[in-house]
Write a protein that holds these residues in place. Structure first.
Motif, PDB file in Angstrom:
ATOM      1  N   ILE A 208      -0.182   0.970   2.857  1.00 15.68           N
ATOM      2  CA  ILE A 208      -0.363   1.700   1.603  1.00 15.68           C
ATOM      3  C   ILE A 208      -1.279   2.902   1.806  1.00 15.68           C
ATOM      4  O   ILE A 208      -1.022   3.996   1.296  1.00 15.68           O
ATOM      5  CB  ILE A 208      -0.921   0.747   0.528  1.00 15.68           C
ATOM      6  CG1 ILE A 208       0.145  -0.291   0.181  1.00 15.68           C
ATOM      7  CG2 ILE A 208      -1.312   1.508  -0.717  1.00 15.68           C
ATOM      8  CD1 ILE A 208      -0.336  -1.381  -0.724  1.00 15.68           C
ATOM      9  N   ILE A 217       3.983   9.739  -2.096  1.00 11.45           N
ATOM     10  CA  ILE A 217       3.497   9.162  -3.345  1.00 11.45           C
ATOM     11  C   ILE A 217       4.397   8.055  -3.904  1.00 11.45           C
ATOM     12  O   ILE A 217       3.907   6.984  -4.266  1.00 11.45           O
ATOM     13  CB  ILE A 217       3.259  10.254  -4.407  1.00 11.45           C
ATOM     14  CG1 ILE A 217       2.316  11.319  -3.840  1.00 11.45           C
ATOM     15  CG2 ILE A 217       2.682   9.661  -5.673  1.00 11.45           C
ATOM     16  CD1 ILE A 217       0.954  10.811  -3.446  1.00 11.45           C
ATOM     17  N   MET A 220       3.763   5.017  -1.998  1.00 15.45           N
ATOM     18  CA  MET A 220       2.452   4.454  -2.305  1.00 15.45           C
ATOM     19  C   MET A 220       2.518   3.618  -3.580  1.00 15.45           C
ATOM     20  O   MET A 220       1.978   2.517  -3.638  1.00 15.45           O
ATOM     21  CB  MET A 220       1.445   5.596  -2.476  1.00 15.45           C
ATOM     22  CG  MET A 220       0.054   5.129  -2.795  1.00 15.45           C
ATOM     23  SD  MET A 220      -0.957   6.475  -3.437  1.00 15.45           S
ATOM     24  CE  MET A 220      -0.623   6.373  -5.180  1.00 15.45           C
ATOM     25  N   TRP A 221       3.220   4.155  -4.584  1.00 16.02           N
ATOM     26  CA  TRP A 221       3.362   3.392  -5.832  1.00 16.02           C
ATOM     27  C   TRP A 221       4.090   2.072  -5.594  1.00 16.02           C
ATOM     28  O   TRP A 221       3.734   1.046  -6.173  1.00 16.02           O
ATOM     29  CB  TRP A 221       4.115   4.229  -6.875  1.00 16.02           C
ATOM     30  CG  TRP A 221       3.214   5.133  -7.658  1.00 16.02           C
ATOM     31  CD1 TRP A 221       3.013   6.460  -7.449  1.00 16.02           C
ATOM     32  CD2 TRP A 221       2.393   4.768  -8.767  1.00 16.02           C
ATOM     33  NE1 TRP A 221       2.110   6.948  -8.354  1.00 16.02           N
ATOM     34  CE2 TRP A 221       1.713   5.937  -9.177  1.00 16.02           C
ATOM     35  CE3 TRP A 221       2.156   3.581  -9.462  1.00 16.02           C
ATOM     36  CZ2 TRP A 221       0.820   5.953 -10.247  1.00 16.02           C
ATOM     37  CZ3 TRP A 221       1.270   3.590 -10.521  1.00 16.02           C
ATOM     38  CH2 TRP A 221       0.614   4.761 -10.905  1.00 16.02           C
TER      39      TRP A 221
END
Lengths: 259, 282
Positions: A208, A217, A220-221
């Motif tokens: 992560i 991004i 990452m979410w």
């Protein structure tokens, strides 16, 4: 009947569905770099976490978590029974234990890295070092509070040794032990992630942070969502186990309440 | 799960302690033994590296840790780091407590709201707050916002859950009496629900205070927001091992002080309540 069942399902699923829909719709045309549309996040979820990564990152993390948690439980309960059984030992040990418990567990990561390097062993020790205190202190408390009449009865029936440990001490301390284990479970997840963020070449925490540093991004979410799911699943499993182990205790409590 | 809301709190020394409080001499002996335990730990840490059982590079002797701590205590930077840590802890805890109590009372007092939010709360609560670290880094870099995000998220649930338990614990007879005397919704919350929930609220605040410190230090350690955690990270990378130990001891002392303070506050505000009254009288 059908109407009440429908109402219950509505109550359970209603708010989550609404929140999900709001998130989905509100971010649908999102141009923000940090908050990508939920649609995008969901579409990359599959590619990100199935196949290779499941084996290379999720599995090692889960194994470290389980190893650390199991070791902490064995250590905590074992030491707790010893310390809880002798008043003097408890008096000597309690301030020291309270101090160790008060240290925020993540700050021990640098110290443990000195001793154990940066391998799997370090991560397991980090998890143990954080999880053991709530289990240990709750076990001490539980063993100390064993019902006096039960203890005397066991003594007069000459129930000693392993039988006494199993049927008297552990049994009557089990509500407290489970309470400690519940606290320890959330600490274990936190430490698993933190130890992997510090120094690792695989694992959930490592991946992560890697996504965040490379500004991937949506990925990452998906990692944040996956960690959330992991926390939820583990706590649901724990609750299931607790309800089985403590069924006698919950029954006793509700019977006492009614009377 | 709902049946043992206070089992965790039981460890924190609630309820009369058998044995210890029986008489004066036993209590004094307990205190002495406790001090002996702490002294033994300090001596052990002094002796282990000196005899070479553990390398002094990994575990410096107590005297060197103490010297590093004394050195630090003379610098303004050290006190600023403690201040930064406490500011993040305090603001985060305050936000979490206010939000937890207000939402908890609101959700607890309205049965429909309670039924509708139960599944969502059960889902959101176990999400580990460290999952939010990457998000905090992107949104606030290493500012106070990062610390607050993690602290508030972690401690909010502790308060909320306890308040919900507390509201559930209202005596139905008292509630119905208040109703039949025609007390309005607000008066019922103020005079029936709130006093019944108070012990739970304070348990929640005590748990949250400890969790908030953990997350405040963690955020500083991992993200680099200024404070004790960041100083530990710097000490680690510059290989200043005694200093690192000294700072860890400081975080532990902070933790102990916060626990003690929370217990004192709890006892003061709940002096009227049965669980504390029993202990004070004994």
């Amino acid at each position: 009947m059908a109407a009440t069942a429908l109402k219950r399902i509505g109550l359970v699923l209603g708010l989550p569905v609404i929140l999900f829909a709001v998130w989905y719709v509100a971010t649908d045309n999102s141009q923000s770099f940090y908050v990508p549309p939920l649609r995008t996040i969901l579409s990359v979820f599959d590619d990100t976490w199935t196949g290779q990564r499941l084996r290379a990152d999720v599995l090692p993390s889960a194994l470290r978590l389980l190893a650390g948690y199991a070791l902490a439980t064995v250590l905590g309960v074992g030491l707790g029974v010893v310390i809880g059984s002798y008043r003097r030992v408890r008096a000597v040990a309690e301030p020291v234990l309270e101090f160790f418990r008060a240290i925020p567990p993540p700050v021990l990561v640098p110290v443990i890295m000195l001793f154990a390097g940066i391998g799997d062993g370090m991560k397991v020790i980090v998890i143990v070092s954080g999880c053991v205190w709530p289990i240990l202190l709750n076990t001490v408390e539980g063993v100390r509070a064993v019902d006096g009449v039960l203890a005397d009865t066991a003594r007069s029936y000459r129930i000693t040794g392993p039988a006494r440990l199993r049927h008297l001490l552990l049994r009557s301390a089990s509500p407290q032990i489970m309470a400690g284990m519940r606290q320890a479970l959330s600490i274990a997840i936190i430490l698993m992630v933190i130890s992997e963020m510090f120094a690792a070449s695989n694992g959930l925490g490592f991946t992560i942070v890697q996504f965040q540093r490379s500004f991937a991004i949506p990925e990452m979410w998906t990692g944040i969502i996956l960690l959330g799911l992991l926390g939820f699943v583990l706590s649901a499993l724990f609750r299931f186990a607790e309800n089985r182990v403590l069924a006698w205790y919950h029954g006793l409590r509700s019977a006492q309440r009614k009377s | 799960m709902t049946a043992v809301p206070d089992a965790g709190a039981a460890t924190a020394g609630r309820g009369p302690r058998r044995g210890e409080r029986r008489s004066g001499p036993v209590r004094g002996e307990t205190l002495l033994l406790g001090l002996a335990g702490l002294a033994a730990l300090l001596i052990l840490i002094e002796v282990l590296p000196r005899t070479g059982l553990v390398s002094a590079r990994f575990l410096p002797p107590t005297s060197r840790i103490a010297a590093a701590l004394a050195d630090q205590a003379r610098t303004a930077e050290f006190w600023r780091a403690i201040g930064d840590t406490l500011v993040g802890w305090g603001i985060g805890l305050a936000i979490a407590v206010v939000a937890g109590v207000v939402l908890g009372v609101l959700i607890g007092a309205v049965p429909l709201l309670r039924a509708a939010t139960a599944s969502t709360i059960e889902f959101l609560r176990p999400i580990p707050s460290v999952a939010l670290i990457p998000l905090a880094v992107l949104l606030y870099a290493n500012g106070l916002g990062s610390v607050l995000l993690l602290v508030v998220y972690a401690s909010f649930w502790q308060v909320l859950i306890q308040v919900l338990y507390g509201v559930q614990d209202v005596d139905p007879v008292a509630e119905e009496t208040a109703r039949s005397y025609g007390l309005g919704a607000w008066a019922r919350i103020r005079y029936v629900l709130w006093p019944a929930a108070m012990p739970y609220v304070f348990t929640g605040i005590r748990l949250a205070a400890a969790v908030a410190l953990v997350l405040a230090v963690t955020a500083q350690l991992v993200i680099g927001a200024p404070g004790l955690g960041a100083k530990i990270a710097v000490a680690q990378t510059s290989n200043a091992v005694p200093l690192m130990y000294a700072l860890i001891v400081v975080t532990g002392v902070l933790g102990v002080l916060i626990n003690l303070a929370a217990r004192v506050v709890e006892r003061r505000f709940l002096a009227w309540h049965q669980s504390v009254r029993g202990e004070v009288a004994a």
